[in-house]
Design a protein around this motif. Sequence first.
Motif, mmCIF file in Angstrom:
data_model
loop_
_atom_site.group_PDB
_atom_site.id
_atom_site.type_symbol
_atom_site.label_atom_id
_atom_site.label_comp_id
_atom_site.label_asym_id
_atom_site.label_seq_id
_atom_site.Cartn_x
_atom_site.Cartn_y
_atom_site.Cartn_z
ATOM 1 N N LEU A 25 -10.059 -1.077 1.146
ATOM 2 C CA LEU A 25 -8.976 -1.449 1.628
ATOM 3 C C LEU A 25 -9.353 -2.333 2.985
ATOM 4 O O LEU A 25 -9.982 -1.933 4.013
ATOM 5 C CB LEU A 25 -8.880 0.313 2.760
ATOM 6 C CG LEU A 25 -7.487 -0.122 3.524
ATOM 7 C CD1 LEU A 25 -6.098 -0.572 2.885
ATOM 8 C CD2 LEU A 25 -7.893 1.476 5.102
ATOM 9 N N HIS B 240 -11.675 2.455 -3.475
ATOM 10 C CA HIS B 240 -10.316 1.680 -3.125
ATOM 11 C C HIS B 240 -11.179 1.476 -2.380
ATOM 12 O O HIS B 240 -12.139 1.503 -1.573
ATOM 13 C CB HIS B 240 -9.251 2.159 -3.053
ATOM 14 C CG HIS B 240 -9.024 3.089 -4.117
ATOM 15 N ND1 HIS B 240 -7.290 2.016 -4.393
ATOM 16 C CD2 HIS B 240 -8.249 4.371 -4.163
ATOM 17 C CE1 HIS B 240 -7.231 3.615 -5.339
ATOM 18 N NE2 HIS B 240 -7.311 4.226 -5.079
ATOM 19 N N PHE C 5 0.763 -1.402 0.092
ATOM 20 C CA PHE C 5 0.199 -0.968 -0.363
ATOM 21 C C PHE C 5 0.525 1.209 -0.208
ATOM 22 O O PHE C 5 1.819 1.247 1.282
ATOM 23 C CB PHE C 5 -0.757 -0.296 1.483
ATOM 24 C CG PHE C 5 -1.989 1.107 1.189
ATOM 25 C CD1 PHE C 5 -2.478 1.179 0.146
ATOM 26 C CD2 PHE C 5 -1.437 2.069 2.018
ATOM 27 C CE1 PHE C 5 -3.687 2.536 -0.009
ATOM 28 C CE2 PHE C 5 -1.875 3.214 1.787
ATOM 29 C CZ PHE C 5 -3.166 4.096 1.803
ATOM 30 N N PRO D 285 -10.291 6.715 0.168
ATOM 31 C CA PRO D 285 -9.866 6.247 -0.132
ATOM 32 C C PRO D 285 -10.868 6.299 -1.899
ATOM 33 O O PRO D 285 -11.309 4.924 -1.279
ATOM 34 C CB PRO D 285 -9.252 5.322 0.403
ATOM 35 C CG PRO D 285 -10.134 4.399 1.464
ATOM 36 C CD PRO D 285 -10.766 6.907 1.604
#
Length: 51
Positions: A24, A22, A4, A19
């Motif tokens: 995570l 995205h 990352f 984010p």
Amino acid sequence: MRTFELSRDMTTMTGKFYPTGHILLMLPDAGAADAAGRPWWTPGWTTTTSC
């Protein structure tokens, strides 16, 4: 598995992590990460299938 890397487009103007687009996930090891990502690459799955 990629490492990352936080980039400027993942933060707000004040520097808070945001984010957009995205996912995570924090998983215990690479095997768990591979297992979590495997369904995304199986035949029949598309980007619209998951939405």
